[in-house]
Design an enzyme around this catalytic site. Sequence first.
Site, mmCIF file in Angstrom:
data_model
loop_
_atom_site.group_PDB
_atom_site.id
_atom_site.type_symbol
_atom_site.label_atom_id
_atom_site.label_comp_id
_atom_site.label_asym_id
_atom_site.label_seq_id
_atom_site.Cartn_x
_atom_site.Cartn_y
_atom_site.Cartn_z
ATOM 1 N N CYS A 93 0.812 -1.221 0.000
ATOM 2 C CA CYS A 93 0.000 0.000 0.000
ATOM 3 C C CYS A 93 0.844 1.270 0.000
ATOM 4 O O CYS A 93 0.312 2.357 -0.225
ATOM 5 C CB CYS A 93 -0.937 -0.001 1.208
ATOM 6 S SG CYS A 93 -1.922 -1.510 1.347
ATOM 7 N N HIS A 382 -9.608 1.955 -1.893
ATOM 8 C CA HIS A 382 -8.179 1.739 -1.687
ATOM 9 C C HIS A 382 -7.599 0.760 -2.704
ATOM 10 O O HIS A 382 -7.385 -0.412 -2.407
ATOM 11 C CB HIS A 382 -7.967 1.218 -0.257
ATOM 12 C CG HIS A 382 -6.568 0.816 0.069
ATOM 13 N ND1 HIS A 382 -5.449 1.494 -0.384
ATOM 14 C CD2 HIS A 382 -6.091 -0.220 0.824
ATOM 15 C CE1 HIS A 382 -4.364 0.907 0.063
ATOM 16 N NE2 HIS A 382 -4.720 -0.141 0.798
ATOM 17 N N CYS A 412 0.041 2.761 6.240
ATOM 18 C CA CYS A 412 0.454 1.432 6.683
ATOM 19 C C CYS A 412 0.504 0.499 5.479
ATOM 20 O O CYS A 412 -0.214 0.692 4.499
ATOM 21 C CB CYS A 412 -0.510 0.888 7.730
ATOM 22 S SG CYS A 412 -2.223 0.746 7.173
#
Length: 437
Positions: A93, A382, A412
């Site tokens: 990510c 996301h 994160c």
Amino acid sequence: MTKTELRRVAVLGGVRTPFCRSHTAYAELSNLDLLTTALTGLAERFSLHGAHIDEVVGGAVVTHAKDWNLAREAVIGSPLAQTTPGITMMQACGTSLQGALGLAAKIAAGQIECGIAMGSDTTSDAPIVFQKKFAKRLVAASRAKSLGQRIGAFKGMSPGELAPVPPDTREPRTGLGMGEHCELMAKEWGISRQDQDLLAFESHKKAAAAYDEGFMDDLVIPCAGVFRDNNIREDISLEKMAELKPVFDKLGGTITAANSTPLTDGAASVLISSEEWADSKGFPVQAYLTLGRTSAVDYVDGEGLLMAPTVAVSELLQQAGLALQDFDYYEIHEAFAAQVLATLKAWESEGYCRNRLGRDAPLGPIDRARLNVKGSSIAIGHPFAATGARILAVLAKLLHNGDGKRGLISVCTAGGMGVAAILEGVGRSSSADAVIS
């Protein structure tokens, strides 16, 4: 090279596709389709048709074998000059934010003048692979020199060998998915279901308001007939959210589909450069990317998988000589509402800050009114590798448009890592503090 010799790194702006729930509007699109769309949109926004960019860096998390050269292929499919190199990378990510930090270091050191960081992901087009034994048979058949040899490659094959292996995002060291790890964090930090639902509720309301007020107009470009993220729920209610059952721990869990990010398809890109390059092109500087930090935790031996941003931010603040409260905006990626709340609680914990972060006092609370003011990943979505570039573009625009002078980014990632960065407003930063590490 000393600190004072480093150049300031300008963030000029970014664009992204609308983010869509997986298996909806982008079900037929690939990572390359989405990444090329985002890169083309950025080229069009900044009139970069035929322009040479020193480096384009980006990638995707969920990929096929054919996606090995995504960044370069996206460049070739875009209006940029074909002399523009494309470098493919992946850090879960944190991919596109880490890409931006790498480019920024080269710009600060004078190695390059401009670069584009980008990321894309589609779980609609996730690779489905065969069992290893059947895959070996296929390889043997492809190498066979006769029909008999090809048929022989499948001798003794059982029907079970045909069962596909579905995509899997579990952590290889623990066998647990990210949501299961976050459930453990929620329990450790005492994060309530009500607080998680409220943060998610606010994310949707803020994101919807950002569209209504026109904030997203130059940040989001059409893709496949879609003009707006399709996960945002303007009519969301806490009452309906409370009716949902936990997803990862069905008996005692608190994480639900409503207070987590959905599986999402989409892509984002952001343009950064030296001040000299921006001036030569007539591009206004929105903000300066002054500091970055990547940290990791030992999640295999018990630390929270998604707690590394607490470490990255702490180390970043020490290097910058800043307090956690010295920011006008906080962009904390909402992988799960519980992750954000655990991070905030850890920064307020004297024991955690002393024992884990090596600090004499807690970092303290933040002003929650400054947190994710235009919504974040729970509402917007996301697409793993795209989120960092999305956040970077949003924060740069906030600093450019508003009264804020400084913003903090925290993302994160899988593997127990966290990426953090500081952006300064145009009137705030100086060449002496424009350091990328």
